[in-house]
Design a protein around this motif. Structure first.
Motif, short mmCIF file in Angstrom:
data_model
loop_
_atom_site.label_atom_id
_atom_site.label_comp_id
_atom_site.label_asym_id
_atom_site.label_seq_id
_atom_site.Cartn_x
_atom_site.Cartn_y
_atom_site.Cartn_z
N GLU A 115 30.81 34.68 34.94
CA GLU A 115 30.18 35.99 34.83
C GLU A 115 29.81 36.54 36.20
OE1 GLU A 115 26.54 38.41 32.68
OE2 GLU A 115 26.50 36.23 32.60
N LYS A 116 29.24 35.71 37.04
CA LYS A 116 28.83 36.16 38.37
C LYS A 116 30.01 36.77 39.13
CE LYS A 116 26.88 34.42 42.73
NZ LYS A 116 27.94 34.93 43.59
N ASP A 117 31.11 36.04 39.20
CA ASP A 117 32.28 36.51 39.94
C ASP A 117 32.95 37.70 39.25
OD1 ASP A 117 31.84 34.56 41.86
OD2 ASP A 117 33.28 33.16 40.99
N ALA A 118 33.11 37.62 37.95
CA ALA A 118 33.76 38.71 37.20
C ALA A 118 32.95 40.00 37.30
CB ALA A 118 33.95 38.31 35.75
N MET A 119 31.65 39.89 37.24
CA MET A 119 30.82 41.09 37.31
C MET A 119 30.78 41.65 38.73
SD MET A 119 29.96 42.18 34.39
CE MET A 119 28.67 43.35 34.84
N GLU A 120 30.79 40.80 39.74
CA GLU A 120 30.85 41.31 41.12
C GLU A 120 32.11 42.14 41.32
OE1 GLU A 120 30.53 38.03 43.85
OE2 GLU A 120 28.38 37.74 43.43
N LYS A 121 33.23 41.65 40.82
CA LYS A 121 34.49 42.38 40.94
C LYS A 121 34.48 43.64 40.08
CE LYS A 121 37.01 38.29 42.30
NZ LYS A 121 37.92 37.23 41.92
N SER A 122 33.86 43.56 38.91
CA SER A 122 33.76 44.73 38.03
C SER A 122 32.90 45.82 38.64
CB SER A 122 33.18 44.31 36.67
OG SER A 122 34.02 43.39 36.03
N ILE A 123 31.82 45.42 39.30
CA ILE A 123 30.96 46.38 40.00
C ILE A 123 31.76 47.13 41.06
CG2 ILE A 123 29.03 46.54 41.66
CD1 ILE A 123 27.68 44.28 39.93
N GLU A 124 32.52 46.38 41.85
CA GLU A 124 33.35 47.01 42.88
C GLU A 124 34.39 47.95 42.24
OE1 GLU A 124 34.71 47.87 46.75
OE2 GLU A 124 32.87 46.96 46.02
N LEU A 125 34.98 47.52 41.14
CA LEU A 125 35.98 48.33 40.44
C LEU A 125 35.40 49.67 40.00
CD1 LEU A 125 38.81 48.48 38.95
CD2 LEU A 125 37.57 47.60 36.96
N VAL A 126 34.26 49.65 39.31
CA VAL A 126 33.71 50.92 38.80
C VAL A 126 33.25 51.81 39.93
CG1 VAL A 126 33.16 49.98 36.51
CG2 VAL A 126 31.38 50.00 38.29
N LYS A 127 32.71 51.22 40.99
CA LYS A 127 32.31 52.03 42.14
C LYS A 127 33.51 52.75 42.74
CE LYS A 127 28.10 49.89 43.90
NZ LYS A 127 27.48 49.25 45.08
N LEU A 128 34.62 52.03 42.88
CA LEU A 128 35.83 52.64 43.45
C LEU A 128 36.35 53.77 42.56
CD1 LEU A 128 37.64 49.47 44.83
CD2 LEU A 128 36.57 51.32 46.16
N PHE A 129 36.27 53.61 41.26
CA PHE A 129 36.70 54.68 40.35
C PHE A 129 35.85 55.92 40.55
CE2 PHE A 129 39.58 51.88 38.26
CZ PHE A 129 40.38 52.66 37.45
N VAL A 130 34.54 55.75 40.62
CA VAL A 130 33.65 56.90 40.80
C VAL A 130 33.89 57.54 42.16
CG1 VAL A 130 31.23 57.63 41.01
CG2 VAL A 130 31.91 56.08 39.16
N LEU A 131 33.99 56.72 43.20
CA LEU A 131 34.20 57.25 44.55
C LEU A 131 35.55 57.96 44.68
CD1 LEU A 131 32.74 54.32 46.67
CD2 LEU A 131 31.72 56.60 46.32
#
Length: 175
Positions: free
Chosen positions: A37-53
């Protein structure tokens, strides 16, 4: 970079760029299910930020899949799904605040939440029955997401949520 590419692509055909709405679907730990969960969520956080940006304005936060350290013999709890969704929503909000610094008129993204959804691409096998989402399940989803948003201090999150995924009784497959 995406904005410049859109300008170049649509200038030639005369379609106004401001009429295009980009959407991200099933954004969450889907790609990283074999990680913790820790690793998957860190990558997911980066993913959604990049989509918004990048200017995406419809964001479907999908945290309904198990990751490596989730129990394999249990369905994910509504609380786990909503907690992860709230974490990703907060990351999107942070990215949106960055966009506002560059452009104070930047439109806020709209969000889709919920977990009663077929996997991306539709059902992978023939199904004899479909479990239609009950009104009680929708109410439960809303209640649990509200609780998780409030725990993170995101009291106005539901003013930016435009939809909740449900199973209406129809399905499609990959064939």
């Amino acid at each position: 970079a995406l904005h410049k590419q859109l300008d170049a692509d649509f200038t030639g055909i005369g379609f106004p760029k401001d009429k295009i709405i980009l959407g991200g679907d099933h954004l969450g730990p889907l790609t990283w299910q074999d990680e913790t969960e820790k690793d998957a969520m860190e990558k997911s956080i980066e993913l959604v930020k990049l989509f918004v940006l990048a200017g995406f304005k419809k964001i479907h936060l999908d945290t309904s899949m198990r990751v490596a350290d989730d129990p394999k013999d249990q369905v994910l709890s509504d609380e786990t799904i909503a907690r992860r969704g709230a974490i990703l929503y907060e990351a999107c909000e942070e990215a949106y605040q960055e966009l506002l610094k560059e452009n104070p008129c930047e439109a806020r993204p709209a969000f889709i939440i919920g977990s009663e959804v077929p996997i991306p691409g539709g059902a992978q096998e023939a199904e004899d029955t479909i479990q239609v989402t009950s009104p009680e399940a929708v109410e439960q989803t809303i209640r649990v997401y509200r609780e998780q948003f409030e725990k993170r201090g995101l009291k106005d999150a539901f003013s930016n949520i435009i939809g909740i995924v449900v199973q209406p009784g129809v399905e499609f497959g990959d064939a």
